[in-house]
Design a protein around this motif. Structure first.
Motif, PDB file in Angstrom:
ATOM      1  N   VAL A  93       0.877  -1.167   0.000  1.00  0.00           N
ATOM      2  CA  VAL A  93       0.000   0.000   0.000  1.00  0.00           C
ATOM      3  C   VAL A  93       0.912   1.213   0.000  1.00  0.00           C
ATOM      4  CG1 VAL A  93      -1.627   1.373   1.358  1.00  0.00           C
ATOM      5  CG2 VAL A  93      -1.996  -1.081   1.081  1.00  0.00           C
ATOM      6  N   VAL A  94       0.644   2.152  -0.898  1.00  0.00           N
ATOM      7  CA  VAL A  94       1.525   3.301  -1.106  1.00  0.00           C
ATOM      8  C   VAL A  94       0.858   4.557  -0.577  1.00  0.00           C
ATOM      9  CG1 VAL A  94       2.772   4.690  -2.794  1.00  0.00           C
ATOM     10  CG2 VAL A  94       2.516   2.213  -3.147  1.00  0.00           C
ATOM     11  N   GLN A 116      -1.917  -2.430  -3.875  1.00  0.00           N
ATOM     12  CA  GLN A 116      -3.303  -2.704  -3.512  1.00  0.00           C
ATOM     13  C   GLN A 116      -4.132  -1.437  -3.367  1.00  0.00           C
ATOM     14  OE1 GLN A 116      -1.667  -4.923  -0.070  1.00  0.00           O
ATOM     15  NE2 GLN A 116      -3.247  -6.429  -0.545  1.00  0.00           N
ATOM     16  N   ALA A 117      -3.492  -0.364  -2.936  1.00  0.00           N
ATOM     17  CA  ALA A 117      -4.181   0.917  -2.770  1.00  0.00           C
ATOM     18  C   ALA A 117      -3.118   2.003  -2.659  1.00  0.00           C
ATOM     19  CB  ALA A 117      -5.063   0.913  -1.521  1.00  0.00           C
ATOM     20  N   SER A 118      -3.508   3.235  -2.947  1.00  0.00           N
ATOM     21  CA  SER A 118      -2.587   4.360  -2.812  1.00  0.00           C
ATOM     22  C   SER A 118      -3.354   5.573  -2.319  1.00  0.00           C
ATOM     23  CB  SER A 118      -1.888   4.666  -4.142  1.00  0.00           C
ATOM     24  OG  SER A 118      -2.840   4.942  -5.153  1.00  0.00           O
ATOM     25  N   ARG A 133      -5.411  -5.808   3.942  1.00  0.00           N
ATOM     26  CA  ARG A 133      -4.178  -6.228   4.606  1.00  0.00           C
ATOM     27  C   ARG A 133      -3.056  -6.129   3.583  1.00  0.00           C
ATOM     28  NH1 ARG A 133      -7.498  -5.846   7.853  1.00  0.00           N
ATOM     29  NH2 ARG A 133      -8.110  -7.267   9.547  1.00  0.00           N
ATOM     30  N   THR A 134      -1.851  -5.866   4.045  1.00  0.00           N
ATOM     31  CA  THR A 134      -0.735  -5.758   3.108  1.00  0.00           C
ATOM     32  C   THR A 134       0.538  -6.272   3.740  1.00  0.00           C
ATOM     33  OG1 THR A 134       0.295  -4.262   1.498  1.00  0.00           O
ATOM     34  CG2 THR A 134       0.099  -3.442   3.749  1.00  0.00           C
ATOM     35  N   GLU A 135       1.529  -6.521   2.903  1.00  0.00           N
ATOM     36  CA  GLU A 135       2.840  -6.942   3.395  1.00  0.00           C
ATOM     37  C   GLU A 135       3.702  -5.738   3.760  1.00  0.00           C
ATOM     38  OE1 GLU A 135       4.492 -10.781   1.377  1.00  0.00           O
ATOM     39  OE2 GLU A 135       3.473  -9.633  -0.199  1.00  0.00           O
ATOM     40  N   VAL A 136       3.733  -4.739   2.865  1.00  0.00           N
ATOM     41  CA  VAL A 136       4.621  -3.586   3.060  1.00  0.00           C
ATOM     42  C   VAL A 136       3.819  -2.300   2.921  1.00  0.00           C
ATOM     43  CG1 VAL A 136       6.656  -2.340   2.237  1.00  0.00           C
ATOM     44  CG2 VAL A 136       6.630  -4.843   2.194  1.00  0.00           C
ATOM     45  N   LEU A 137       3.935  -1.433   3.913  1.00  0.00           N
ATOM     46  CA  LEU A 137       3.441  -0.074   3.797  1.00  0.00           C
ATOM     47  C   LEU A 137       4.587   0.769   3.257  1.00  0.00           C
ATOM     48  CD1 LEU A 137       1.422   2.238   4.256  1.00  0.00           C
ATOM     49  CD2 LEU A 137       2.289   2.393   6.613  1.00  0.00           C
ATOM     50  N   LEU A 138       4.403   1.360   2.091  1.00  0.00           N
ATOM     51  CA  LEU A 138       5.445   2.111   1.395  1.00  0.00           C
ATOM     52  C   LEU A 138       5.066   3.585   1.427  1.00  0.00           C
ATOM     53  CD1 LEU A 138       8.043   1.869  -0.271  1.00  0.00           C
ATOM     54  CD2 LEU A 138       6.641   1.344  -2.270  1.00  0.00           C
ATOM     55  N   VAL A 164       7.468  -1.768   7.065  1.00  0.00           N
ATOM     56  CA  VAL A 164       7.241  -0.377   6.651  1.00  0.00           C
ATOM     57  C   VAL A 164       8.519   0.140   5.997  1.00  0.00           C
ATOM     58  CG1 VAL A 164       6.756   1.988   7.418  1.00  0.00           C
ATOM     59  CG2 VAL A 164       5.562   0.046   8.488  1.00  0.00           C
ATOM     60  N   VAL A 165       8.368   0.755   4.827  1.00  0.00           N
ATOM     61  CA  VAL A 165       9.483   1.415   4.141  1.00  0.00           C
ATOM     62  C   VAL A 165       9.124   2.881   4.000  1.00  0.00           C
ATOM     63  CG1 VAL A 165      10.829   1.588   2.015  1.00  0.00           C
ATOM     64  CG2 VAL A 165      10.132  -0.669   2.868  1.00  0.00           C
ATOM     65  N   VAL A 166       9.980   3.755   4.516  1.00  0.00           N
ATOM     66  CA  VAL A 166       9.752   5.202   4.440  1.00  0.00           C
ATOM     67  C   VAL A 166      10.844   5.810   3.562  1.00  0.00           C
ATOM     68  CG1 VAL A 166       9.495   7.353   5.725  1.00  0.00           C
ATOM     69  CG2 VAL A 166       8.748   5.187   6.753  1.00  0.00           C
TER      70      VAL A 166
END
Length: 306
Positions: A93-94, A116-118, A133-138, A164-166
């Motif tokens: 999710v971005v 999946q969503a942005s 639900r997601t694996e990585v929040l970007l 989480v990747v920031v």
């Protein structure tokens, strides 16, 4: 879309040196070459390399895997591998519409990242369904500060994100340290979108590191000094010096772990600092021991039983 060997190696989780040795010995992927002689890998060939890496990490000798078909490798791995970042896209999710658009415009990331969503900045209620639900929040933030922490925490919790990747362009060092203290991967916005997949993979793999012990000693050493000294002299099936370097690192970290436990302290605060050093060294040793076990299996070096 094709990738040069350096990019293909990063996406597959390999070092460039290992990929070169594998290609030289086994001609793994039947790659074509550019006019300058550089190997060029397709997305399917990169996925195959990722499968090989995952199976080698599980203890399968590369020599027995090299000439299997991709379907055979998948069956051997039990279908889609548990860590199959390159076999199936990573769900993300971005937050940051500019980043989402750049991912959509990149054939590479469209293949390996499933957006999946942005959302635009921190307005996740507009795009996050209650069951998403997601694996990585970007997350992309041009100017990063510590005020973003509660908003990222809320979005990550709502999504049950595994990692989480920031990404940022400008940020004070204190803000970067504060976000990393949350266990998030924090990095500058990459110049090439192809770097996003390795960042997401690194964030996911970071979730499986041994947890840092807040109190009490770490587990005892997996290898004694005699075993490590033997590994430094063992021949490598991949003709590289990584086993020797890993064993030498473990000897140094183990020595520092013992030293920090005996170091004199001036007062209670100093004693707490040395206790933290001792525990951190123990956690580092455990991570390196696990890495050495994987490396030894890949290269056929015998190890004593646990």
């Amino acid at each position: 879309m094709t990738y040069r060997s350096g990019v293909a190696a990063r996406l597959a989780g390999l070092s460039v040196e290992t990929l070169r040795v594998w290609e030289r010995r086994y001609d793994l992927s039947g790659t074509r070459r550019s006019a300058s002689g550089q190997r060029l890998y397709t997305a399917d060939q990169v996925q195959r390399l990722g499968l090989l890496k995952q199976l080698v990490d599980r203890g399968h000798p590369i020599g027995q895997l090299a000439h299997l078909s991709t379907d055979e490798l998948r069956r051997l791995g039990g279908g889609a591998p548990r860590d199959g970042v390159l076999v199936r896209p990573i769900d993300v999710v971005v937050i940051g519409l500019g980043l989402a658009r750049r991912i959509a415009a990149s054939p590479h990331d469209t293949l390996l990242l499933n957006v999946q969503a942005s959302c635009s900045r921190f307005e996740p209620a507009d795009c996050l369904g209650p069951d998403l639900r997601t694996e990585v929040l970007l997350v992309e933030l041009s100017e990063l500060d510590e005020q973003a922490i509660p908003m990222i925490e809320a979005a990550s919790s709502a999504l049950h994100a595994a990692a989480v990747v920031v990404l940022y362009r400008f940020s004070p060092s204190a803000a970067i340290r504060a976000l990393r203290a949350q266990g998030w991967l924090v990095a500058r916005v990459p110049s090439e979108m192809g770097e996003l997949v390795p960042l997401c993979r690194q964030a996911l793999e970071g979730q499986h590191l041994p947890p840092r012990a807040a109190h009490g000693p770490s587990a005892g050493p997996r290898f004694d000094e005699e075993t490590l000294a033997g590994i430094t002299g063992a021949s490598s099936a991949l003709a590289c010096e990584c086993p020797r370097h890993m064993a030498e690192l473990l000897l140094m970290v183990g020595s520092f772990e013992r030293y920090s436990a005996q170091c004199a302290s001036r007062n209670s605060a100093d004693a707490q600092v040395h206790l933290d050093l001792h525990q951190s060294a123990g956690q580092a040793r455990m991570i390196l021991e696990a890495a050495l076990e994987r490396l030894a299996r890949a290269e056929g070096i015998p190890l004593p039983p646990p």
